[in-house]
Design an enzyme around this catalytic site. Structure first.
Site, PDB file in Angstrom:
ATOM      1  N   HIS A   1      46.100  50.911  29.889  1.00  0.00           N
ATOM      2  CA  HIS A   1      45.210  51.679  29.009  1.00  0.00           C
ATOM      3  C   HIS A   1      43.788  51.426  29.480  1.00  0.00           C
ATOM      4  O   HIS A   1      43.433  50.295  29.822  1.00  0.00           O
ATOM      5  CB  HIS A   1      45.443  51.199  27.573  1.00  0.00           C
ATOM      6  CG  HIS A   1      44.543  51.750  26.524  1.00  0.00           C
ATOM      7  ND1 HIS A   1      43.981  53.007  26.580  1.00  0.00           N
ATOM      8  CD2 HIS A   1      44.116  51.211  25.349  1.00  0.00           C
ATOM      9  CE1 HIS A   1      43.266  53.205  25.485  1.00  0.00           C
ATOM     10  NE2 HIS A   1      43.324  52.127  24.731  1.00  0.00           N
TER      11      HIS A   1
ATOM     12  N   HIS B   1      35.504  48.163  18.028  1.00  0.00           N
ATOM     13  CA  HIS B   1      35.185  49.591  18.152  1.00  0.00           C
ATOM     14  C   HIS B   1      33.753  49.832  17.690  1.00  0.00           C
ATOM     15  O   HIS B   1      33.501  50.638  16.792  1.00  0.00           O
ATOM     16  CB  HIS B   1      36.163  50.458  17.353  1.00  0.00           C
ATOM     17  CG  HIS B   1      37.526  50.547  17.965  1.00  0.00           C
ATOM     18  ND1 HIS B   1      38.634  50.925  17.251  1.00  0.00           N
ATOM     19  CD2 HIS B   1      37.960  50.318  19.230  1.00  0.00           C
ATOM     20  CE1 HIS B   1      39.694  50.924  18.045  1.00  0.00           C
ATOM     21  NE2 HIS B   1      39.312  50.562  19.253  1.00  0.00           N
TER      22      HIS B   1
ATOM     23  N   GLU C   1      40.831  51.679  27.894  1.00  0.00           N
ATOM     24  CA  GLU C   1      39.792  51.236  26.955  1.00  0.00           C
ATOM     25  C   GLU C   1      39.258  49.872  27.394  1.00  0.00           C
ATOM     26  O   GLU C   1      40.014  49.016  27.855  1.00  0.00           O
ATOM     27  CB  GLU C   1      40.376  51.171  25.543  1.00  0.00           C
ATOM     28  CG  GLU C   1      39.345  51.152  24.439  1.00  0.00           C
ATOM     29  CD  GLU C   1      39.967  51.330  23.069  1.00  0.00           C
ATOM     30  OE1 GLU C   1      39.208  51.456  22.089  1.00  0.00           O
ATOM     31  OE2 GLU C   1      41.210  51.356  22.959  1.00  0.00           O
TER      32      GLU C   1
ATOM     33  N   HIS D   1      46.862  42.758  22.073  1.00  0.00           N
ATOM     34  CA  HIS D   1      46.109  42.010  21.057  1.00  0.00           C
ATOM     35  C   HIS D   1      47.100  41.239  20.198  1.00  0.00           C
ATOM     36  O   HIS D   1      48.163  41.755  19.836  1.00  0.00           O
ATOM     37  CB  HIS D   1      45.307  42.944  20.137  1.00  0.00           C
ATOM     38  CG  HIS D   1      44.250  43.751  20.811  1.00  0.00           C
ATOM     39  ND1 HIS D   1      43.158  43.185  21.413  1.00  0.00           N
ATOM     40  CD2 HIS D   1      44.121  45.092  20.965  1.00  0.00           C
ATOM     41  CE1 HIS D   1      42.392  44.152  21.914  1.00  0.00           C
ATOM     42  NE2 HIS D   1      42.963  45.307  21.667  1.00  0.00           N
TER      43      HIS D   1
ATOM     44  N   TYR E   1      46.190  47.104  11.345  1.00  0.00           N
ATOM     45  CA  TYR E   1      46.031  47.695  12.676  1.00  0.00           C
ATOM     46  C   TYR E   1      46.683  49.077  12.720  1.00  0.00           C
ATOM     47  O   TYR E   1      46.087  50.054  13.197  1.00  0.00           O
ATOM     48  CB  TYR E   1      46.676  46.753  13.696  1.00  0.00           C
ATOM     49  CG  TYR E   1      46.390  47.052  15.140  1.00  0.00           C
ATOM     50  CD1 TYR E   1      45.304  46.473  15.780  1.00  0.00           C
ATOM     51  CD2 TYR E   1      47.223  47.886  15.877  1.00  0.00           C
ATOM     52  CE1 TYR E   1      45.049  46.722  17.131  1.00  0.00           C
ATOM     53  CE2 TYR E   1      46.966  48.147  17.208  1.00  0.00           C
ATOM     54  CZ  TYR E   1      45.875  47.550  17.829  1.00  0.00           C
ATOM     55  OH  TYR E   1      45.627  47.807  19.163  1.00  0.00           O
TER      56      TYR E   1
ATOM     57  N   ASP F   1      48.402  48.509  23.314  1.00  0.00           N
ATOM     58  CA  ASP F   1      47.921  48.489  21.926  1.00  0.00           C
ATOM     59  C   ASP F   1      49.041  48.608  20.903  1.00  0.00           C
ATOM     60  O   ASP F   1      48.889  48.151  19.767  1.00  0.00           O
ATOM     61  CB  ASP F   1      46.897  49.602  21.707  1.00  0.00           C
ATOM     62  CG  ASP F   1      45.495  49.191  22.123  1.00  0.00           C
ATOM     63  OD1 ASP F   1      45.156  48.004  21.989  1.00  0.00           O
ATOM     64  OD2 ASP F   1      44.725  50.050  22.592  1.00  0.00           O
TER      65      ASP F   1
ATOM     66  N   HIS G   1      47.185  54.434  21.733  1.00  0.00           N
ATOM     67  CA  HIS G   1      46.515  55.400  20.889  1.00  0.00           C
ATOM     68  C   HIS G   1      45.495  56.280  21.618  1.00  0.00           C
ATOM     69  O   HIS G   1      44.712  57.003  20.979  1.00  0.00           O
ATOM     70  CB  HIS G   1      45.814  54.673  19.721  1.00  0.00           C
ATOM     71  CG  HIS G   1      44.676  53.784  20.159  1.00  0.00           C
ATOM     72  ND1 HIS G   1      43.395  53.952  19.682  1.00  0.00           N
ATOM     73  CD2 HIS G   1      44.621  52.753  21.008  1.00  0.00           C
ATOM     74  CE1 HIS G   1      42.592  53.042  20.209  1.00  0.00           C
ATOM     75  NE2 HIS G   1      43.319  52.305  21.008  1.00  0.00           N
TER      76      HIS G   1
ATOM     77  N   ASP H   1      38.343  47.084  26.181  1.00  0.00           N
ATOM     78  CA  ASP H   1      38.827  45.776  25.742  1.00  0.00           C
ATOM     79  C   ASP H   1      40.008  45.318  26.587  1.00  0.00           C
ATOM     80  O   ASP H   1      40.378  44.142  26.549  1.00  0.00           O
ATOM     81  CB  ASP H   1      39.197  45.790  24.257  1.00  0.00           C
ATOM     82  CG  ASP H   1      40.116  46.926  23.876  1.00  0.00           C
ATOM     83  OD1 ASP H   1      39.905  48.047  24.362  1.00  0.00           O
ATOM     84  OD2 ASP H   1      41.042  46.710  23.064  1.00  0.00           O
TER      85      ASP H   1
END
Length: 395
Positions: free
Chosen positions: A79, A23, A81, A225, A192, A164, A145, A83
């Site tokens: 998702h 992040h 994001e 992850h 996390y 996530d 999230h 990553d």
């Protein structure tokens, strides 16, 4: 190269051993991370998620070794994001018309980040994608999230691809939860949760209860992850329900910063007072100017109570502690008690400033703050010990 999870599912992600910050520079990843992507082969073939952008080309080349890319019928973006979606640009150059299944919010996210008008297919909770002998069912999970997040459930194999949720920033070649060091695994899992999901705890409980109400069999949870949960996968679900319910251990976390060691001496003497009054309570001290902030946040998350200390500097407090409290305020911790302390040389505002900041961060102040002039002498340290024992009695 890919690694078979079941006869029809292959892990095709990337383990990032070198990652130390995530992040941007905001989240420490002492043990690296992984970007988990999954290939499902049935009569139709679906790819679930990709990898972080720096590994996009490597991801596509490795995927070509696993499958002819033209055989991929569907891409699932759980998702947006980067990553997880960072490999999409390189991948979609190869298979440009392939439909991307995602939530409506994910379309906004992906278009906003990559400025591509791919073949998006929006889905909602309960929608299914037939792959032949098996099907994927989609479950929206907003704010777990990001607003665009969703889960994908593969029947037959009974696998929840949770993105996530239930993940950890944890690099390992062992892939599965039952093969790795359990202390390391749960240290990373709670870190996390504490740093990323705490603000959404109410939604975590609601979403888990919703998913449980479907009474779906569950053989594995495959997050984006860290490890795959194959041995008793429900254990991490139970942990999330615990962590989301105003989680507390019998622990006091003391966070301070110091210029010339006076506030440190106060912190240590307060810790002695707590320990003398409550010998079973764990007391942990952290210098906000020296210790990783995400590790401190984790220990605040675990604590039932906390103390914060700083000397007075320019009518305020030292910057590392101020930044820490700003971070903690955004996480919205609940049902935690607190007190403050600090040293001063002339004006002495730090205790009042800290009191307001700690209250604004959601803590209940249970006793007036303690401040000491210059470097505390033995009498002053005795006062700190008494302050600590008094605090222990109030928590």
């Amino acid at each position: 190269m890919g690694r078979k999870i079941t006869d029809s599912v292959t892990w095709v992600g990337k383990v990032d051993w070198e990652l130390k910050k995530f992040h941007g520079e905001d989240y420490s990843t002492h043990r690296g991370s992984s970007y988990n992507a999954y290939l499902i082969r049935d009569e139709k073939t679906a790819l679930i998620d990709t990898v972080w952008a720096p590994f996009a080309e490597e991801f596509v080349e490795n995927l070509k070794k696993e499958i002819d890319l033209s055989e991929i019928d569907y891409v699932i973006a759980n998702h947006g994001e980067i990553d997880h979606s960072g490999g999409l640009v390189a991948l979609m150059k190869e298979i440009p018309g392939t439909p991307i299944y995602c939530t409506a919010n994910a379309v906004k996210s992906l278009k906003g980040q990559f400025h591509k008008d791919w073949n998006f297919v929006t889905v909602r909770t309960g929608d299914t994608l037939n792959l032949g002998s098996k099907a994927l069912t989609f479950i929206e999970a907003p704010m777990l999230h990001w607003p665009d997040s969703m889960f994908s459930y593969l029947d037959g194999d009974a696998i929840l691809f949770s993105n996530d949720a239930f993940g950890q920033h944890y690099a390992t070649e062992l892939l599965y939860n039952d093969l790795v060091d359990q202390a390391e695994l749960f240290q990373e899992a709670v870190k996390y949760y504490a740093n990323i999901l705490t603000p959404f705890s109410r939604l975590v409980i609601k979403k888990i209860k919703e998913v449980l109400s479907f009474n779906l069999p569950l053989n594995m949870i495959c997050p984006s992850h860290g490890v795959i949960w194959r041995e008793d996968p429900a254990q991490i679900v139970k942990k999330y329900l615990e962590w989301a319910d105003n989680y507390q251990e019998d622990q006091v976390t003391i966070v301070y910063d110091t210029m010339w060691e006076g506030t440190r001496k106060m912190a240590e003497a307060i810790a002695e007072g707590i320990a003398s009054a409550s010998g079973s309570t764990a007391v942990k001290l952290f210098n906000a100017g020296k210790i990783d902030k995400n590790d401190i946040v984790t220990e605040l998350f675990k604590a039932k109570a906390a103390l914060f200390g700083s000397p007075t500097v320019n009518k305020g407090i030292l910057a590392p502690l101020s930044g820490m409290l700003h971070e903690v305020k955004g996480l919205s911790f609940k049902s935690k008690k607190a007190a403050v302390f600090g040293t001063y040389g002339w004006s002495g505002e730090s205790v009042d400033v800290l009191t307001k900041m700690v209250e604004d961060a959601g803590f209940e102040i249970v006793q007036p703050g303690l401040k000491k002039l210059w470097s505390p002498d033995e009498d002053s340290l005795d006062d700190c010990r008494e302050f600590g024992s008094g605090f222990a009695a109030k928590i």
